[in-house]
Design a protein around this motif. Sequence first.
Motif, mmCIF file in Angstrom:
data_model
loop_
_atom_site.group_PDB
_atom_site.id
_atom_site.type_symbol
_atom_site.label_atom_id
_atom_site.label_comp_id
_atom_site.label_asym_id
_atom_site.label_seq_id
_atom_site.Cartn_x
_atom_site.Cartn_y
_atom_site.Cartn_z
ATOM 1 N N ILE A 162 0.856 -1.185 0.000
ATOM 2 C CA ILE A 162 0.000 0.000 0.000
ATOM 3 C C ILE A 162 0.892 1.234 0.000
ATOM 4 O O ILE A 162 1.704 1.427 0.909
ATOM 5 C CB ILE A 162 -0.934 0.025 1.230
ATOM 6 C CG1 ILE A 162 -1.902 -1.146 1.181
ATOM 7 C CG2 ILE A 162 -1.694 1.347 1.302
ATOM 8 C CD1 ILE A 162 -2.789 -1.258 2.412
ATOM 9 N N TYR A 163 0.742 2.040 -1.031
ATOM 10 C CA TYR A 163 1.500 3.281 -1.154
ATOM 11 C C TYR A 163 0.483 4.395 -1.398
ATOM 12 O O TYR A 163 -0.073 4.512 -2.492
ATOM 13 C CB TYR A 163 2.520 3.175 -2.294
ATOM 14 C CG TYR A 163 3.479 2.030 -2.068
ATOM 15 C CD1 TYR A 163 4.582 2.180 -1.232
ATOM 16 C CD2 TYR A 163 3.261 0.792 -2.651
ATOM 17 C CE1 TYR A 163 5.452 1.122 -0.997
ATOM 18 C CE2 TYR A 163 4.123 -0.277 -2.418
ATOM 19 C CZ TYR A 163 5.217 -0.098 -1.593
ATOM 20 O OH TYR A 163 6.066 -1.154 -1.350
ATOM 21 N N ALA A 164 0.236 5.155 -0.364
ATOM 22 C CA ALA A 164 -0.915 6.048 -0.361
ATOM 23 C C ALA A 164 -0.524 7.509 -0.519
ATOM 24 O O ALA A 164 0.545 7.943 -0.074
ATOM 25 C CB ALA A 164 -1.697 5.874 0.937
ATOM 26 N N PHE A 165 -1.414 8.268 -1.143
ATOM 27 C CA PHE A 165 -1.242 9.710 -1.356
ATOM 28 C C PHE A 165 -2.528 10.417 -0.949
ATOM 29 O O PHE A 165 -3.626 9.996 -1.330
ATOM 30 C CB PHE A 165 -0.946 9.974 -2.833
ATOM 31 C CG PHE A 165 -1.224 11.393 -3.279
ATOM 32 C CD1 PHE A 165 -0.415 12.442 -2.861
ATOM 33 C CD2 PHE A 165 -2.301 11.674 -4.112
ATOM 34 C CE1 PHE A 165 -0.669 13.743 -3.281
ATOM 35 C CE2 PHE A 165 -2.558 12.959 -4.540
ATOM 36 C CZ PHE A 165 -1.739 14.010 -4.112
ATOM 37 N N SER A 166 -2.404 11.468 -0.154
ATOM 38 C CA SER A 166 -3.579 12.278 0.177
ATOM 39 C C SER A 166 -3.195 13.751 0.154
ATOM 40 O O SER A 166 -2.042 14.115 0.391
ATOM 41 C CB SER A 166 -4.150 11.905 1.551
ATOM 42 O OG SER A 166 -3.229 12.209 2.583
ATOM 43 N N TYR A 167 -4.189 14.574 -0.129
ATOM 44 C CA TYR A 167 -3.960 16.007 -0.258
ATOM 45 C C TYR A 167 -5.096 16.767 0.423
ATOM 46 O O TYR A 167 -6.277 16.504 0.173
ATOM 47 C CB TYR A 167 -3.885 16.385 -1.733
ATOM 48 C CG TYR A 167 -3.792 17.876 -1.998
ATOM 49 C CD1 TYR A 167 -2.708 18.617 -1.537
ATOM 50 C CD2 TYR A 167 -4.783 18.537 -2.710
ATOM 51 C CE1 TYR A 167 -2.609 19.979 -1.781
ATOM 52 C CE2 TYR A 167 -4.699 19.898 -2.967
ATOM 53 C CZ TYR A 167 -3.613 20.611 -2.498
ATOM 54 O OH TYR A 167 -3.524 21.957 -2.745
ATOM 55 N N PHE A 168 -4.718 17.690 1.310
ATOM 56 C CA PHE A 168 -5.681 18.540 2.000
ATOM 57 C C PHE A 168 -5.406 19.994 1.626
ATOM 58 O O PHE A 168 -4.250 20.407 1.494
ATOM 59 C CB PHE A 168 -5.551 18.401 3.514
ATOM 60 C CG PHE A 168 -6.115 17.124 4.067
ATOM 61 C CD1 PHE A 168 -7.328 17.114 4.741
ATOM 62 C CD2 PHE A 168 -5.424 15.929 3.928
ATOM 63 C CE1 PHE A 168 -7.847 15.939 5.258
ATOM 64 C CE2 PHE A 168 -5.939 14.744 4.442
ATOM 65 C CZ PHE A 168 -7.149 14.753 5.110
ATOM 66 N N GLU A 169 -6.461 20.749 1.475
ATOM 67 C CA GLU A 169 -6.351 22.184 1.219
ATOM 68 C C GLU A 169 -7.217 22.910 2.240
ATOM 69 O O GLU A 169 -8.433 22.678 2.306
ATOM 70 C CB GLU A 169 -6.814 22.492 -0.203
ATOM 71 C CG GLU A 169 -6.521 23.910 -0.643
ATOM 72 C CD GLU A 169 -6.846 24.106 -2.103
ATOM 73 O OE1 GLU A 169 -7.896 24.703 -2.397
ATOM 74 O OE2 GLU A 169 -6.051 23.637 -2.957
ATOM 75 N N ASP A 170 -6.581 23.758 3.055
ATOM 76 C CA ASP A 170 -7.284 24.460 4.138
ATOM 77 C C ASP A 170 -8.050 23.481 5.021
ATOM 78 O O ASP A 170 -9.174 23.751 5.459
ATOM 79 C CB ASP A 170 -8.234 25.519 3.564
ATOM 80 C CG ASP A 170 -7.488 26.620 2.828
ATOM 81 O OD1 ASP A 170 -6.373 26.975 3.284
ATOM 82 O OD2 ASP A 170 -7.987 27.119 1.815
ATOM 83 N N ASP A 188 -11.808 7.676 0.461
ATOM 84 C CA ASP A 188 -10.625 7.027 1.006
ATOM 85 C C ASP A 188 -9.384 7.495 0.260
ATOM 86 O O ASP A 188 -9.435 8.362 -0.597
ATOM 87 C CB ASP A 188 -10.769 5.500 0.982
ATOM 88 C CG ASP A 188 -10.918 4.946 -0.421
ATOM 89 O OD1 ASP A 188 -10.875 5.742 -1.379
ATOM 90 O OD2 ASP A 188 -11.080 3.736 -0.572
ATOM 91 N N MET A 189 -8.238 6.908 0.614
ATOM 92 C CA MET A 189 -6.962 7.366 0.079
ATOM 93 C C MET A 189 -6.813 6.985 -1.395
ATOM 94 O O MET A 189 -7.518 6.106 -1.901
ATOM 95 C CB MET A 189 -5.830 6.735 0.879
ATOM 96 C CG MET A 189 -5.795 5.227 0.794
ATOM 97 S SD MET A 189 -4.621 4.509 1.945
ATOM 98 C CE MET A 189 -4.943 2.759 1.717
#
Length: 261
Positions: A162-170, A188-189
Amino acid sequence: MTFVRDRVVVAELRSVAEIDWLEDRARTARQSHMPPKQAAAFEEFLARQGPVGDGVAWIAGSWRRQQPFTKLEFIKGPTAEDVALAYGADAQDIADGLLLHQVEEQDEREGTDDLTRVLAFGEENGWTWLGYHDFDHAFSRRPLDPPPEQQITLGATMAKAIYAFSYFEDGVYQNPFPVEDGAEDRRDMYELIWYTPGEAPFAPEAPLSFLNLHLRIAEKAGNWTDNIALFFEGLERAFGLALPRDAITTGNVRCARPARR
């Protein structure tokens, strides 16, 4: 001075502050101040720019094997010290300027295993970066107040592939669902193994659809053949991410152990 491509203005000579603002708007796909054709041309102009400093693609191969970290995080806004404290790092280690190689040398002398329980951190190109292992949850994401402007998390779990990427803005998760799912409410991711070079990983209506262009440019550049390294180069181009290669490989980066209880 203006730069024109196919009769469309793609860049102008402006003050540093204005350029920073324009680049930030373009990188986060919010070019409402430009006509659509000009916005697309400017986005492509930015995507073709090379990485800043060492970039991050160089670490993709070892990160995939959980070395030197299983977690990589990039946070826009707070200082590196403030973020490290928020993640539960020891304040004294931060004040002392503890370095990664010092922990490694102590492990060799005393037979300890503290290297897997430290948080490495620094600042590159306007981003705070963090590198750590999360084997025993000594460090984990804690709410930052106010939420950072942008936050990118990359997590490697080799045993489960499992190689996960997530991105949050504010503080808002940007829902990077893959094209093939078609489930718009998916939260999910995003797993990097879903990325196939030559195919757009994000649906046109997805918040992260602007990454498709940066990945396409990375593929055409031909710098990497590994899919994860290609994805990392796409992140370099989209967000200007960088990690100090020599400092990390020699252990000359700041770090801290978990706060003493």
